[in-house]
Scaffold this motif. Structure first.
Motif, mmCIF file in Angstrom:
data_model
loop_
_atom_site.group_PDB
_atom_site.id
_atom_site.type_symbol
_atom_site.label_atom_id
_atom_site.label_comp_id
_atom_site.label_asym_id
_atom_site.label_seq_id
_atom_site.Cartn_x
_atom_site.Cartn_y
_atom_site.Cartn_z
ATOM 1 N N LEU A 96 -11.235 -19.786 -49.763
ATOM 2 C CA LEU A 96 -10.842 -19.086 -50.984
ATOM 3 C C LEU A 96 -9.593 -18.249 -50.729
ATOM 4 N N LYS A 97 -9.602 -17.486 -49.658
ATOM 5 C CA LYS A 97 -8.470 -16.609 -49.328
ATOM 6 C C LYS A 97 -7.190 -17.414 -49.097
ATOM 7 N N MET A 98 -7.299 -18.493 -48.347
ATOM 8 C CA MET A 98 -6.114 -19.321 -48.068
ATOM 9 C C MET A 98 -5.515 -19.882 -49.357
ATOM 10 N N ASN A 99 -6.374 -20.341 -50.251
ATOM 11 C CA ASN A 99 -5.881 -20.909 -51.511
ATOM 12 C C ASN A 99 -5.338 -19.838 -52.444
ATOM 13 N N GLU A 100 -5.912 -18.649 -52.405
ATOM 14 C CA GLU A 100 -5.350 -17.546 -53.186
ATOM 15 C C GLU A 100 -3.938 -17.225 -52.709
ATOM 16 N N GLU A 101 -3.728 -17.223 -51.404
ATOM 17 C CA GLU A 101 -2.404 -16.943 -50.850
ATOM 18 C C GLU A 101 -1.392 -18.011 -51.261
ATOM 19 N N LYS A 102 -1.812 -19.270 -51.207
ATOM 20 C CA LYS A 102 -0.907 -20.362 -51.605
ATOM 21 C C LYS A 102 -0.578 -20.276 -53.094
ATOM 22 N N ALA A 103 -1.589 -19.969 -53.905
ATOM 23 C CA ALA A 103 -1.373 -19.849 -55.349
ATOM 24 C C ALA A 103 -0.454 -18.669 -55.656
ATOM 25 N N THR A 104 -0.602 -17.584 -54.925
ATOM 26 C CA THR A 104 0.268 -16.422 -55.112
ATOM 27 C C THR A 104 1.713 -16.783 -54.791
ATOM 28 N N ASP A 105 1.918 -17.532 -53.722
ATOM 29 C CA ASP A 105 3.277 -17.969 -53.365
ATOM 30 C C ASP A 105 3.877 -18.835 -54.473
ATOM 31 N N ILE A 106 3.095 -19.772 -54.979
ATOM 32 C CA ILE A 106 3.587 -20.653 -56.048
ATOM 33 C C ILE A 106 3.892 -19.838 -57.299
ATOM 34 N N SER A 107 3.030 -18.881 -57.610
ATOM 35 C CA SER A 107 3.247 -18.035 -58.783
ATOM 36 C C SER A 107 4.552 -17.245 -58.654
ATOM 37 N N ARG A 108 4.816 -16.725 -57.477
ATOM 38 C CA ARG A 108 6.069 -15.983 -57.243
ATOM 39 C C ARG A 108 7.285 -16.898 -57.402
ATOM 40 N N LEU A 109 7.173 -18.103 -56.879
ATOM 41 C CA LEU A 109 8.283 -19.050 -57.001
ATOM 42 C C LEU A 109 8.512 -19.437 -58.464
ATOM 43 N N LEU A 110 7.433 -19.640 -59.200
ATOM 44 C CA LEU A 110 7.561 -19.947 -60.633
ATOM 45 C C LEU A 110 8.238 -18.788 -61.372
ATOM 46 N N ALA A 111 7.816 -17.574 -61.064
ATOM 47 C CA ALA A 111 8.399 -16.397 -61.716
ATOM 48 C C ALA A 111 9.885 -16.272 -61.383
ATOM 49 N N GLY A 112 10.241 -16.567 -60.149
ATOM 50 C CA GLY A 112 11.644 -16.499 -59.751
ATOM 51 C C GLY A 112 12.493 -17.536 -60.466
ATOM 52 N N LEU A 113 11.976 -18.744 -60.577
ATOM 53 C CA LEU A 113 12.713 -19.799 -61.282
ATOM 54 C C LEU A 113 12.836 -19.457 -62.763
ATOM 55 N N LYS A 114 11.765 -18.958 -63.341
ATOM 56 C CA LYS A 114 11.797 -18.560 -64.756
ATOM 57 C C LYS A 114 12.837 -17.467 -64.975
ATOM 58 N N LYS A 115 12.866 -16.467 -64.097
ATOM 59 C CA LYS A 115 13.834 -15.368 -64.212
ATOM 60 C C LYS A 115 15.259 -15.902 -64.118
ATOM 61 N N SER A 116 15.470 -16.828 -63.187
ATOM 62 C CA SER A 116 16.793 -17.432 -63.015
ATOM 63 C C SER A 116 17.230 -18.165 -64.292
ATOM 64 N N LEU A 117 16.303 -18.880 -64.901
ATOM 65 C CA LEU A 117 16.627 -19.597 -66.140
ATOM 66 C C LEU A 117 16.885 -18.619 -67.282
ATOM 67 N N GLU A 118 16.095 -17.548 -67.355
ATOM 68 C CA GLU A 118 16.288 -16.552 -68.409
ATOM 69 C C GLU A 118 17.659 -15.891 -68.292
ATOM 70 N N GLU A 119 18.117 -15.681 -67.076
ATOM 71 C CA GLU A 119 19.439 -15.074 -66.874
ATOM 72 C C GLU A 119 20.546 -16.032 -67.326
ATOM 73 N N LYS A 120 20.335 -17.316 -67.141
ATOM 74 C CA LYS A 120 21.330 -18.305 -67.606
ATOM 75 C C LYS A 120 21.369 -18.353 -69.133
ATOM 76 N N LYS A 121 20.194 -18.150 -69.736
ATOM 77 C CA LYS A 121 20.073 -18.221 -71.187
ATOM 78 C C LYS A 121 20.870 -17.109 -71.870
ATOM 79 N N GLU A 122 20.960 -15.956 -71.207
ATOM 80 C CA GLU A 122 21.631 -14.796 -71.820
ATOM 81 C C GLU A 122 23.118 -14.845 -71.720
#
Length: 122
Positions: A96-122
């Protein structure tokens, strides 16, 4: 132009690895779960890289962001199901802990990509 540039995205690569690891994890579930929790968790985890790829195939930034949000929702759904598997004693505390850590990493990467796209949009 490379129509499949999403393959180079770190978040996509991590999501693919996560799919493989979740498939290996669910192979250990009881056979009675084959058409229930196993299928559900696999559909959710497959949806993560699928929505990243589909979103990056869209032309508008708004649509790309929308699909990243769907991918994040699928990630959250996957974690919910992993927690259920843990509660049912199909996976260990460590798994459970290992998968939570992997999911957290993916979530951070998704948030970073989303932020990057939002900055391009503006």
């Amino acid at each position: 132009m490379n129509d499949f540039f999403y393959r180079k995205l770190l978040v996509y690569q991590h999501a693919l690895i996560f799919v493989k690891e979740i498939y290996a994890l669910t192979n250990k579930f009881p056979s009675g779960e084959r058409h229930c929790l196993t299928d559900q968790i696999r559909r959710a985890v497959i949806s993560i890289p699928s929505n990243i790829a589909e979103g990056m195939g869209r032309k508008s930034i708004k649509e790309r962001i929308h699909f990243l949000e769907i991918a994040n929702g699928s990630l959250t759904e996957t974690m919910c199901q992993i927690e259920i598997a843990h509660m049912l004693a199909y996976i260990s505390d460590n798994e459970l802990k290992m998968n939570e850590e992997k999911a957290t990493d993916i979530s951070r990467l998704l948030a970073g990509l989303k932020k990057s796209l939002e900055e391009k949009k503006e």
